[in-house]
Write a protein that holds these residues in place. Structure first.
Motif, short mmCIF file in Angstrom:
data_model
loop_
_atom_site.label_atom_id
_atom_site.label_comp_id
_atom_site.label_asym_id
_atom_site.label_seq_id
_atom_site.Cartn_x
_atom_site.Cartn_y
_atom_site.Cartn_z
N UNK A 84 -45.46 -2.86 11.72
CA UNK A 84 -46.55 -2.45 10.85
C UNK A 84 -47.23 -3.66 10.19
N UNK A 85 -46.44 -4.66 9.85
CA UNK A 85 -46.96 -5.82 9.13
C UNK A 85 -47.79 -6.73 10.03
N UNK A 209 -48.85 -5.62 -0.49
CA UNK A 209 -47.47 -5.40 -0.07
C UNK A 209 -46.93 -4.09 -0.63
N UNK A 210 -46.17 -3.38 0.16
CA UNK A 210 -45.56 -2.13 -0.29
C UNK A 210 -46.23 -0.89 0.27
N UNK A 211 -47.41 -1.06 0.87
CA UNK A 211 -48.13 0.08 1.44
C UNK A 211 -47.86 0.25 2.93
N UNK A 212 -47.07 -0.60 3.51
CA UNK A 212 -46.94 -0.66 4.97
C UNK A 212 -46.15 0.49 5.57
N UNK A 213 -45.14 0.98 4.88
CA UNK A 213 -44.24 1.98 5.46
C UNK A 213 -44.27 3.29 4.66
N UNK A 214 -45.46 3.80 4.43
CA UNK A 214 -45.61 5.01 3.62
C UNK A 214 -44.94 6.22 4.23
N UNK A 259 -47.16 3.07 12.43
CA UNK A 259 -46.26 4.05 11.82
C UNK A 259 -46.68 5.48 12.10
N UNK A 260 -47.90 5.67 12.61
CA UNK A 260 -48.38 7.01 12.96
C UNK A 260 -48.32 7.27 14.46
N UNK A 261 -47.80 6.34 15.21
CA UNK A 261 -47.78 6.48 16.67
C UNK A 261 -46.72 7.49 17.11
#
Length: 452
Positions: A84-85, A209-214, A259-261
């Motif tokens: 994701x990053x 930072x912190x929004x990557x793995x919602x 992360x939505x794949x």
């Protein structure tokens, strides 16, 4: 190097996460929290506390010490973070970062993270008997979640929508709470509001930072609702374009919505298996691209579609700001499908010349970079073509005809074949595929008749 200590403790209706001297409360309705096995509560609290603070070693460049053992789902989170990053350099071009630099920072941060204690076994118990008429789903009021709600309802799956209030998005929350109130009065299934106080830990500027793995964070936070409802299904609303990826100039394959794949969503099921939950995590709209999604939502379910809000602007109190990429895309796709943008309150003429920068298709620079960040380049070309064929007017329609129409004419057969078809249903349970295909085939027949 400075050190931040992180701990977690249980409360009557949830748990706390303490970061340094600040404590953040996560609370659930009493009956929801009570339904979680006592042995699981501390595992859940520690897992969430790690998931929402993993980025601190990156953003603050400090040592992070957890007063609990490494959660069993820790590696699940870390694995997804690497993929994701990788798109961060394209989201923040002003930073002039490379993908290699960003991945290296995530890698090196591992050596700044410390845990305390030996991991305890996750308690074994009889698996929950799930209710196959119950489904759980996040509700954002975007087209995807609204269509997911509509289809789940038509399939008789009694959806339980949950609206997540992120504390750093007050104006979005305010606008959406108004929609939530009206929606709950009109429809049977009430929307649960879930204030996410842990959102204060996310970075509000710079690299965000912190929004990557919602998805991972929310899916974990919703576990108590799964326990309470005994939901057999958890529906994320991930469309087909979420699987697209492109090769960047460094040789890395980048998916800006990894992360939505489909493959990550299949992986996400394992997160629940770690907690002894057999709920199927999937996406009902997985086989569809955006044009089909919007057409089905606003033609088959117009009473639900009227609640659509896709604008993420935090600077205006208006439902749609009329000055962002989201407003531009929705206006374009509505025009392509013959849907009046005013039906959802989008009043601006987004085809005016002054809106050109919001349609990156006309950009002369960084097109490779933009194609990674803004997916479905071909679908946007096709949408302009369809809007033009329907007689849409405006300076940007004229520019499309002048600069891009010949390109689209040459490949329109391929574009139609890609964006107006049903794709794979890898995440969808086999028991739901047949009735779902029936709905989609009916709608595809209608759409093709209308367009052709």
């Amino acid at each position: 190097m400075k050190n931040i200590s992180i701990s977690s403790s249980l409360r009557t209706n949830g748990f706390t996460t303490t970061v340094g001297r600040k404590t953040y409360k996560t609370e659930y309705p009493h009956k929801v929290w009570k339904s979680v096995q006592e042995e699981m509560k501390i595992q859940l609290a520690q897992t969430v506390s790690y998931f929402v603070t993993r980025h601190l070693a990156l953003s603050k460049r400090v040592d992070v010490s957890y007063d609990f053992p490494p959660p069993s789902a820790r590696l699940f989170m870390d694995y997804g973070l690497f993929y994701s990053i990788a798109e961060a350099p394209f989201e923040f071009p002003e930073k002039k970062l490379t993908t290699e630099e960003v991945i290296r920072s995530v890698y090196n941060a591992e050596f700044a993270i410390n845990f305390k204690g030996i991991p305890q076994p996750i308690p074994t118990s009889q698996p929950l008997t799930m209710n196959h008429k119950h489904s759980l789903m996040p509700m954002s009021f975007g087209k995807d979640s609204l269509l997911t709600y509509a289809i789940a309802s038509e399939l008789g799956l009694s959806p339980h929508p949950i609206f997540i209030e992120e504390p750093t998005c007050p104006r979005q929350n305010s606008k959406k709470k108004k929609l939530l109130s009206s929606f709950s009065k009109e429809f049977t299934h009430k929307i649960t509001r879930f204030p996410n106080n842990l959102g204060f830990l996310r970075q509000g500027s710079s690299m965000m930072w912190g929004w990557d793995m919602l998805l991972v964070q929310y899916t974990t936070l919703f576990l108590p609702f799964v326990y309470h409802d005994k939901s057999a299904y958890f529906f994320w609303s991930n469309e087909q374009s979420s699987n697209e990826h492109a090769l960047n100039h460094e040789g890395y394959l980048i998916n800006s919505t990894h992360e939505q794949s489909i493959q990550w969503l299949l992986n996400l099921n394992n997160l629940y298996r770690m907690f002894g939950i057999n709920t199927n995590i999937s996406s009902l709209i997985e086989p569809l691209h955006e044009l089909i999604i919007l057409s089905i939502l606003h033609n088959r379910y117009p009473d639900i579609g009227k609640y659509q809000l896709s604008c993420d602007d935090e600077k205006t109190t208006h439902r749609w700001c009329g000055n962002c990429f989201e407003c531009a895309r929705v206006y374009l796709f509505f025009s392509a499908l013959g849907i009046d943008p005013k039906s959802v309150g989008l009043m601006e003429n987004m085809f005016a010349g002054k809106k050109k920068e919001l349609f990156y298709l006309f950009s002369k620079h960084n097109t490779d970079q933009l194609n990674i960040v803004f997916q479905s380049y071909g679908e946007r070309l096709l949408a302009f073509y369809l809007a033009y064929k329907r007689g849409a007017k405006g300076a940007l329609i004229d520019e499309f005809v002048k600069k891009l129409l010949p390109k689209v004419e040459k490949q329109k057969s391929k574009l139609f074949a890609k964006y107006f078809t049903l794709h794979e249903m890898d995440t969808i349970p086999t028991t739901l595929r047949s009735p779902l295909k029936k709905i989609y085939r009916e709608e595809l027949a209608r759409i093709k008749k209308d367009i052709i």
